[in-house]
Design a protein around this motif. Sequence first.
Motif, short mmCIF file in Angstrom:
data_model
loop_
_atom_site.label_atom_id
_atom_site.label_comp_id
_atom_site.label_asym_id
_atom_site.label_seq_id
_atom_site.Cartn_x
_atom_site.Cartn_y
_atom_site.Cartn_z
N ALA A 81 0.82 -1.20 0.00
CA ALA A 81 0.00 0.00 0.00
C ALA A 81 0.86 1.26 0.00
O ALA A 81 0.57 2.23 -0.71
N THR A 82 1.94 1.27 0.78
CA THR A 82 2.85 2.41 0.81
C THR A 82 3.55 2.57 -0.53
O THR A 82 3.75 3.69 -1.02
N GLU A 84 2.44 1.98 -3.45
CA GLU A 84 1.57 2.59 -4.46
C GLU A 84 1.55 4.11 -4.34
O GLU A 84 1.30 4.82 -5.31
N LYS A 85 1.85 4.62 -3.16
CA LYS A 85 1.93 6.07 -2.97
C LYS A 85 3.27 6.63 -3.44
O LYS A 85 3.35 7.77 -3.89
N TYR A 86 4.30 5.81 -3.31
CA TYR A 86 5.67 6.25 -3.66
C TYR A 86 6.34 5.21 -4.55
O TYR A 86 7.28 4.53 -4.13
N PRO A 87 5.86 5.08 -5.79
CA PRO A 87 6.30 3.96 -6.64
C PRO A 87 7.80 3.93 -6.94
O PRO A 87 8.42 2.87 -6.88
N THR A 141 0.94 -4.35 -8.54
CA THR A 141 1.49 -3.29 -7.69
C THR A 141 2.99 -3.17 -7.90
O THR A 141 3.65 -4.11 -8.33
N GLY A 182 1.77 -0.87 6.72
CA GLY A 182 1.45 -0.35 5.39
C GLY A 182 1.14 -1.41 4.36
O GLY A 182 1.14 -1.13 3.17
N THR A 184 -1.37 -4.49 2.61
CA THR A 184 -2.79 -4.72 2.33
C THR A 184 -3.41 -5.72 3.30
O THR A 184 -4.59 -5.64 3.63
N ASP A 270 -11.36 0.50 0.61
CA ASP A 270 -10.63 1.61 0.00
C ASP A 270 -9.73 1.08 -1.11
O ASP A 270 -9.96 -0.01 -1.65
N SER A 271 -8.68 1.80 -1.47
CA SER A 271 -7.82 1.43 -2.60
C SER A 271 -7.15 0.08 -2.41
O SER A 271 -6.76 -0.58 -3.37
N ARG A 272 -7.03 -0.37 -1.17
CA ARG A 272 -6.38 -1.66 -0.90
C ARG A 272 -7.25 -2.84 -1.33
O ARG A 272 -6.72 -3.95 -1.50
#
Length: 318
Positions: A81-82, A84-87, A141, A182, A184, A270-272
């Motif tokens: 999940a983390t 995906e925010k900071y690829p 991911t 962080g 899923t 949510d996005s997860r």
Amino acid sequence: MNPKILIIGACGQIGSELTYKLRSLYGDKNVIASDISYTNLDIVNSGIFEIVDAQDYESVKVCVEKYRIDTVYLMAAMLSATGEKYPMQAWDLNMNSLFHVLNLAKAKFIKKVFWPSSIAIFGSTTPKDNTPQYTIVEPSTVYGITKQTGERWCEYYHKKYAVDVRSLRYPGIISWKTLPGGGTTDYAVDIYHKAVTEKKYECFLKEDTELPMMFMDDAIKATVDIMSSDKADIKIRSSYNLSAISFTPKDVAQSIKAFIPDFEITYKPDSRQEIADSWPKSIDDSQARQDWNWKHKFSLEDITKEMLMQLNEKYKES
């Protein structure tokens, strides 16, 4: 003779518990814990600790030479999940750290490497039920992409340079000792904390989202088992499927209600959810069970009982 071990990423969820286990087996002086900062003071103060930047080859090499390390457990990573925010940061950390350790092994500075892969390598085109060892691998991911790529490089370094690298595809892992990090599957950790502190939980996955899961004690056991097995028994040098049990958020909630009858759960995906939907429901790990006698111990009931007991004690003390 005991191995001289370096754990990179020792302050993380798995790294911290692995550190304690390996120190109990091989002695405090033979297990060097390292991380990029002093984020887990229990680990920092429990034995020898070094600041090591997993993305800096020289930082890793200096520590390896200082302590004459022969075995490295590379546990540093940015999770799903983390990531995906900071690829790009996820790609750089997860890949550069692996190359540094593999290259140190190639250059004969170290003899043995453990590197964790994940069920995140699987994607929506992978068979969902009893996912086989060899199957379609199309991760969705950045975390999964780094793990898929890492598996290929591990196998390549073993075939090309005879690097003794060993790996497990971890499922979701549940532990009471560290907070969610962080991932899923971390709902299955957070739900127990909320059950103890609030008697209610809002889940970020749908109630019927079935995923492969494992108690931390089993994950640590598998890691120790594969690393202590004879080299000839390790037939797979990309990464082994690893499994224990599969369950849904609804299953966990029901198991908690057996101990806390007024516990309530609600669902707000949510996005997860999209990440979880791309992963298998259950894993075929017969190859690991055959090659090096892997066996899991904890059922969902066992996990719930242990989690609630330990967290009740933990929150009483705090």
